[in-house]
Design a protein around this motif. Structure first.
Motif, PDB file in Angstrom:
ATOM      1  N   VAL A 244       0.852  -1.197   0.000  1.00 38.97           N
ATOM      2  CA  VAL A 244       0.000   0.000   0.000  1.00 38.97           C
ATOM      3  C   VAL A 244       0.881   1.239   0.000  1.00 38.97           C
ATOM      4  O   VAL A 244       1.924   1.267   0.653  1.00 38.97           O
ATOM      5  CB  VAL A 244      -0.941   0.029   1.226  1.00 38.97           C
ATOM      6  CG1 VAL A 244      -1.988  -1.057   1.120  1.00 38.97           C
ATOM      7  CG2 VAL A 244      -0.151  -0.121   2.528  1.00 38.97           C
ATOM      8  N   GLU A 245       0.451   2.258  -0.726  1.00 43.13           N
ATOM      9  CA  GLU A 245       1.286   3.457  -0.835  1.00 43.13           C
ATOM     10  C   GLU A 245       1.350   4.244   0.464  1.00 43.13           C
ATOM     11  O   GLU A 245       2.289   5.007   0.703  1.00 43.13           O
ATOM     12  CB  GLU A 245       0.778   4.362  -1.963  1.00 43.13           C
ATOM     13  CG  GLU A 245      -0.527   5.089  -1.700  1.00 43.13           C
ATOM     14  CD  GLU A 245      -1.753   4.247  -2.053  1.00 43.13           C
ATOM     15  OE1 GLU A 245      -2.864   4.765  -1.927  1.00 43.13           O
ATOM     16  OE2 GLU A 245      -1.583   3.086  -2.465  1.00 43.13           O
ATOM     17  N   GLN A 246       0.352   4.063   1.367  1.00 47.09           N
ATOM     18  CA  GLN A 246       0.339   4.832   2.612  1.00 47.09           C
ATOM     19  C   GLN A 246       1.542   4.538   3.511  1.00 47.09           C
ATOM     20  O   GLN A 246       1.962   5.387   4.296  1.00 47.09           O
ATOM     21  CB  GLN A 246      -0.954   4.561   3.400  1.00 47.09           C
ATOM     22  CG  GLN A 246      -2.191   5.164   2.786  1.00 47.09           C
ATOM     23  CD  GLN A 246      -2.856   4.231   1.794  1.00 47.09           C
ATOM     24  OE1 GLN A 246      -2.246   3.284   1.311  1.00 47.09           O
ATOM     25  NE2 GLN A 246      -4.126   4.489   1.504  1.00 47.09           N
ATOM     26  N   LEU A 247       2.089   3.328   3.421  1.00 49.81           N
ATOM     27  CA  LEU A 247       3.204   2.944   4.295  1.00 49.81           C
ATOM     28  C   LEU A 247       4.545   2.980   3.577  1.00 49.81           C
ATOM     29  O   LEU A 247       5.548   2.507   4.120  1.00 49.81           O
ATOM     30  CB  LEU A 247       2.965   1.541   4.859  1.00 49.81           C
ATOM     31  CG  LEU A 247       1.706   1.350   5.717  1.00 49.81           C
ATOM     32  CD1 LEU A 247       1.595  -0.097   6.173  1.00 49.81           C
ATOM     33  CD2 LEU A 247       1.738   2.283   6.925  1.00 49.81           C
ATOM     34  N   THR A 248       4.576   3.546   2.383  1.00 51.88           N
ATOM     35  CA  THR A 248       5.785   3.464   1.556  1.00 51.88           C
ATOM     36  C   THR A 248       7.008   4.058   2.243  1.00 51.88           C
ATOM     37  O   THR A 248       8.065   3.431   2.315  1.00 51.88           O
ATOM     38  CB  THR A 248       5.548   4.173   0.213  1.00 51.88           C
ATOM     39  OG1 THR A 248       4.526   3.464  -0.502  1.00 51.88           O
ATOM     40  CG2 THR A 248       6.814   4.180  -0.624  1.00 51.88           C
ATOM     41  N   ASP A 249       6.893   5.276   2.766  1.00 49.32           N
ATOM     42  CA  ASP A 249       8.067   5.922   3.355  1.00 49.32           C
ATOM     43  C   ASP A 249       8.500   5.254   4.649  1.00 49.32           C
ATOM     44  O   ASP A 249       9.694   5.184   4.952  1.00 49.32           O
ATOM     45  CB  ASP A 249       7.777   7.404   3.599  1.00 49.32           C
ATOM     46  CG  ASP A 249       7.847   8.216   2.321  1.00 49.32           C
ATOM     47  OD1 ASP A 249       8.497   7.766   1.364  1.00 49.32           O
ATOM     48  OD2 ASP A 249       7.242   9.298   2.264  1.00 49.32           O
ATOM     49  N   LEU A 250       7.548   4.773   5.432  1.00 45.49           N
ATOM     50  CA  LEU A 250       7.903   4.086   6.671  1.00 45.49           C
ATOM     51  C   LEU A 250       8.689   2.812   6.364  1.00 45.49           C
ATOM     52  O   LEU A 250       9.717   2.530   6.994  1.00 45.49           O
ATOM     53  CB  LEU A 250       6.645   3.758   7.475  1.00 45.49           C
ATOM     54  CG  LEU A 250       6.869   3.163   8.871  1.00 45.49           C
ATOM     55  CD1 LEU A 250       7.673   4.119   9.742  1.00 45.49           C
ATOM     56  CD2 LEU A 250       5.533   2.828   9.526  1.00 45.49           C
ATOM     57  N   VAL A 251       8.227   2.043   5.382  1.00 45.36           N
ATOM     58  CA  VAL A 251       8.938   0.825   4.986  1.00 45.36           C
ATOM     59  C   VAL A 251      10.309   1.174   4.404  1.00 45.36           C
ATOM     60  O   VAL A 251      11.320   0.534   4.722  1.00 45.36           O
ATOM     61  CB  VAL A 251       8.097   0.034   3.963  1.00 45.36           C
ATOM     62  CG1 VAL A 251       8.909  -1.112   3.367  1.00 45.36           C
ATOM     63  CG2 VAL A 251       6.835  -0.511   4.627  1.00 45.36           C
ATOM     64  N   ALA A 252      10.363   2.203   3.564  1.00 42.94           N
ATOM     65  CA  ALA A 252      11.627   2.595   2.945  1.00 42.94           C
ATOM     66  C   ALA A 252      12.638   3.048   3.990  1.00 42.94           C
ATOM     67  O   ALA A 252      13.823   2.668   3.943  1.00 42.94           O
ATOM     68  CB  ALA A 252      11.390   3.711   1.930  1.00 42.94           C
ATOM     69  N   ALA A 253      12.199   3.848   4.953  1.00 44.13           N
ATOM     70  CA  ALA A 253      13.106   4.341   5.991  1.00 44.13           C
ATOM     71  C   ALA A 253      13.610   3.205   6.877  1.00 44.13           C
ATOM     72  O   ALA A 253      14.795   3.162   7.244  1.00 44.13           O
ATOM     73  CB  ALA A 253      12.398   5.389   6.844  1.00 44.13           C
ATOM     74  N   THR A 254      12.717   2.283   7.221  1.00 40.11           N
ATOM     75  CA  THR A 254      13.127   1.145   8.044  1.00 40.11           C
ATOM     76  C   THR A 254      14.126   0.268   7.302  1.00 40.11           C
ATOM     77  O   THR A 254      15.123  -0.196   7.879  1.00 40.11           O
ATOM     78  CB  THR A 254      11.889   0.321   8.447  1.00 40.11           C
ATOM     79  OG1 THR A 254      10.950   1.174   9.114  1.00 40.11           O
ATOM     80  CG2 THR A 254      12.275  -0.823   9.359  1.00 40.11           C
ATOM     81  N   THR A 255      13.870   0.037   6.022  1.00 32.21           N
ATOM     82  CA  THR A 255      14.787  -0.778   5.217  1.00 32.21           C
ATOM     83  C   THR A 255      16.157  -0.117   5.100  1.00 32.21           C
ATOM     84  O   THR A 255      17.197  -0.777   5.235  1.00 32.21           O
ATOM     85  CB  THR A 255      14.203  -0.993   3.812  1.00 32.21           C
ATOM     86  OG1 THR A 255      12.890  -1.559   3.921  1.00 32.21           O
ATOM     87  CG2 THR A 255      15.079  -1.934   2.998  1.00 32.21           C
ATOM     88  N   ALA A 256      16.172   1.187   4.864  1.00 28.46           N
ATOM     89  CA  ALA A 256      17.437   1.905   4.745  1.00 28.46           C
ATOM     90  C   ALA A 256      18.221   1.876   6.050  1.00 28.46           C
ATOM     91  O   ALA A 256      19.447   1.676   6.058  1.00 28.46           O
ATOM     92  CB  ALA A 256      17.181   3.346   4.311  1.00 28.46           C
ATOM     93  N   THR A 257      17.524   2.071   7.170  1.00 31.43           N
ATOM     94  CA  THR A 257      18.197   2.036   8.472  1.00 31.43           C
ATOM     95  C   THR A 257      18.808   0.664   8.731  1.00 31.43           C
ATOM     96  O   THR A 257      19.964   0.546   9.158  1.00 31.43           O
ATOM     97  CB  THR A 257      17.210   2.384   9.594  1.00 31.43           C
ATOM     98  OG1 THR A 257      16.626   3.664   9.339  1.00 31.43           O
ATOM     99  CG2 THR A 257      17.909   2.415  10.947  1.00 31.43           C
ATOM    100  N   GLY A 258      18.021  -0.385   8.474  1.00 34.85           N
ATOM    101  CA  GLY A 258      18.543  -1.732   8.667  1.00 34.85           C
ATOM    102  C   GLY A 258      19.741  -2.026   7.789  1.00 34.85           C
ATOM    103  O   GLY A 258      20.710  -2.689   8.217  1.00 34.85           O
ATOM    104  N   ALA A 259      19.719  -1.522   6.560  1.00 33.05           N
ATOM    105  CA  ALA A 259      20.834  -1.755   5.648  1.00 33.05           C
ATOM    106  C   ALA A 259      22.109  -1.082   6.147  1.00 33.05           C
ATOM    107  O   ALA A 259      23.203  -1.657   6.086  1.00 33.05           O
ATOM    108  CB  ALA A 259      20.478  -1.234   4.252  1.00 33.05           C
TER     109      ALA A 259
END
Length: 565
Positions: A244-259
């Motif tokens: 869903v597009e509503q959670l896009t930035d939250l998922v992207a930020a979490t993925t980037a932090t984990g990386a």
């Protein structure tokens, strides 16, 4: 009743150039003349009012009412956000917990450039995914100063980093606004924006390194920028296209932090000296010979009871203080989640909002329909500023700040941003005069008449809309319909052109006067918005140029990147 005029001079290119004049005056006064931002804002507003009345034929009373509506929007929600975000910072400083945040980010890496990427790019995107309206800029700029950045550099980094998540913004609001303006499905628009913004977001960490430390920063810390950009871009693409597009930035930020965290287990950058500013020299007369040297000053935290100190493990005590230091952000996340996710709380908050036509404004579009800019939304309970106020009240309890001290911190916060209040009010007043008079429509219509070249300049239209309003949501509402109308006339995918407006707009966040004022007010540099602009405007335009080429290629040889294309 005033009906907007698209081409008051009878020659559309001249009308469009004249329409852009107030914004050009504002940018030149800030960037080249280095005029104080509130004086530049007042000058730009005066130019806009003169053009609206003398060229576009807008009645003076309605032009003045439009300026008042814009100034009111500047106060609520924009100033309301800054005031309460700075207040939370004052509470953290009063309790001594703000220094703990800096040490916590330092524990990830001793390199200030890596810390800045995590704070401004990753953590800022998490805040943007829930709040928007400049909140991430105000919050992360303050944190960046704790890791050693100067106020000016902290403001520039926080401002530019906020461009990466802006296409999806607060819980997908820009996409929802674009869907309403274009009558295109929100999920398809989100997917198309995700395929564009992932590419641009990948480049942002590299630009941040250049802002932070020039070519040396890029040479020494590129692996961190690479994994952060890849993680963020992959998160945006996957979530927007398959979830869903509503959670896009939250998922992207979490993925980037984990990386980045995973990378730091195997790699560390070469040291860059100095990573911290030198401590200030001692003040006062020199101590007499033989006087023992005083211990370095440290911030005193509220200590637990003596019996607890004897029995509690120091590690446990440290973890508790770290959790308390980060509690404002956890509280803010919870509050925004409760008020953003559909449910009884969200419905209650939404029902408290008030929507009304601004008194004295009777404006029709060139097609004869009432313009949306004349409608004022007063969502006093659900606005980001109110969420920050509630967060501040809870923070004072968690950090055990006495009520009198908390109130004193609020007064300090207001004094810090008092000049930013005037700047923001003037800039938003200018924006509304341009929108209501039809100047923005003139510029958009001229760009839309350029034929196939429009695909190359479509992103600039989004950039202009965000630079003017400070909001990708507003830019989509303003120019979304115009983008697809031009796409139909030219024979280009309307879905592509609509998405291009949103993705191109994100770089306009770095040049938006209200965001510059938020950054300057947050770090205590009111009147220095022009200095911040000069640090970020080149990178904003450079990434915009890259994106415009990408959009043009998508309209010609990369049509397979368009959903259903």
């Amino acid at each position: 009743m005033y009906r907007q005029e698209i081409d008051p001079l009878g020659h559309l290119p001249f009308s469009a150039l004249l329409a852009a004049l107030p914004l050009l005056v504002l940018l030149i006064l800030l960037g080249a003349v280095r005029m104080k931002s509130h004086w530049a804002g007042l000058t730009g507003l005066a130019v806009a009012l003169v053009l609206a009345v003398s060229v576009y034929g807008m009645p003076l009373r309605q032009a003045a009412d439009g300026a008042l509506e814009g100034a009111a929007f500047g106060l609520l929600p924009i100033v309301w956000i800054i005031l309460n975000a700075v207040w939370i910072n004052k509470l953290q400083r009063a309790s001594g917990h703000f220094d703990i945040i800096g040490r916590a980010f330092s524990s990830l890496s001793t390199d200030f450039r890596v810390q800045a990427i995590v704070v401004a790019f990753c953590f800022g995107a998490m805040i943007e995914s829930l709040s928007g309206f400049g909140t991430p800029i105000a919050v992360t700029a303050l944190i960046l100063m704790t890791i050693g950045l100067t106020p000016l550099k902290a403001a520039a980094v926080a401002t530019f980093a906020n461009t990466a998540p802006a296409a999806f913004g607060s819980v997908g609001n820009p996409i929802e606004a674009l869907a309403k303006a274009t009558s295109l499905p929100a999920d398809e628009l989100g997917a198309m924006v995700g395929r564009q913004s992932a590419v641009i977001a990948f480049l942002v960490p590299f630009a941040l390194l250049l802002i932070l430390d020039g070519r040396r920063g890029l040479r020494q810390v590129w692996p961190a920028a690479l994994v952060a950009g890849l993680g963020f871009g992959a998160g945006q693409f996957v979530c927007s296209n398959f979830f869903v597009e509503q959670l896009t930035d939250l998922v992207a930020a979490t993925t980037a932090t984990g990386a980045v965290v995973l990378l730091l287990r195997f790699w560390s950058p070469a040291p860059a000296e100095p990573t911290r500013p030198a401590p200030p020299p001692p003040t006062g007369p020199p101590a007499p010979p033989g006087t023992p040297r005083a211990a370095p000053a440290t911030t005193t935290l509220a200590a637990p009871a003596a019996t607890t100190l004897r029995t509690e493990d120091p590690g446990t005590r440290h973890r508790r203080e770290v959790l308390k230091a980060f509690s404002p952000y956890a509280l803010l996340t919870v509050l925004f989640a409760l008020t953003s996710v559909e449910g009884p709380v969200e419905r209650f908050v939404h029902d408290q909002g008030v929507t009304f036509r601004w008194p004295g404004l009777n404006v029709l579009s060139p097609q004869g329909t009432p313009v949306t800019a004349a409608t004022f939304d007063l969502n006093w309970l659900g606005t980001s500023g109110t969420m920050l106020l509630l967060t501040g009240l809870l923070t004072a309890l968690v950090l055990r700040v006495p009520p009198r001290a908390a109130l004193r911190c609020y007064g300090q916060a207001f004094r810090q941003i008092r000049w930013a209040v005037l700047t923001i009010s003037c800039v938003l007043a200018l924006s509304y005069v341009m929108n209501l008079s039809g100047m923005a429509v003139s510029l958009g219509t001229w760009l839309a008449g350029l034929g196939s070249v429009f695909a190359l300049l479509s992103g600039f239209l989004g950039w202009f809309g965000v630079a003017l309003t400070g909001s990708d949501t507003s830019s989509n509402a303003l120019f979304g319909g115009m983008q697809i109308a031009a796409a139909h006339r030219i024979g280009i995918s309307p879905l592509l052109m609509a998405a291009t407006n949103s993705t191109g707009g994100v770089q306009g966040k770095a040049a938006a006067m209200q965001n510059l004022a938020i950054a300057a007010g947050a770090v205590g540099l009111p009147g220095k918005e022009g200095d911040i602009l000069r640090k970020v405007i080149g990178w904003s335009l450079a990434l915009l140029a890259v994106f415009c080429v990408l959009a043009f290629l998508q309209s010609t040889v990369l049509t397979w990147t368009i959903p259903g294309g």
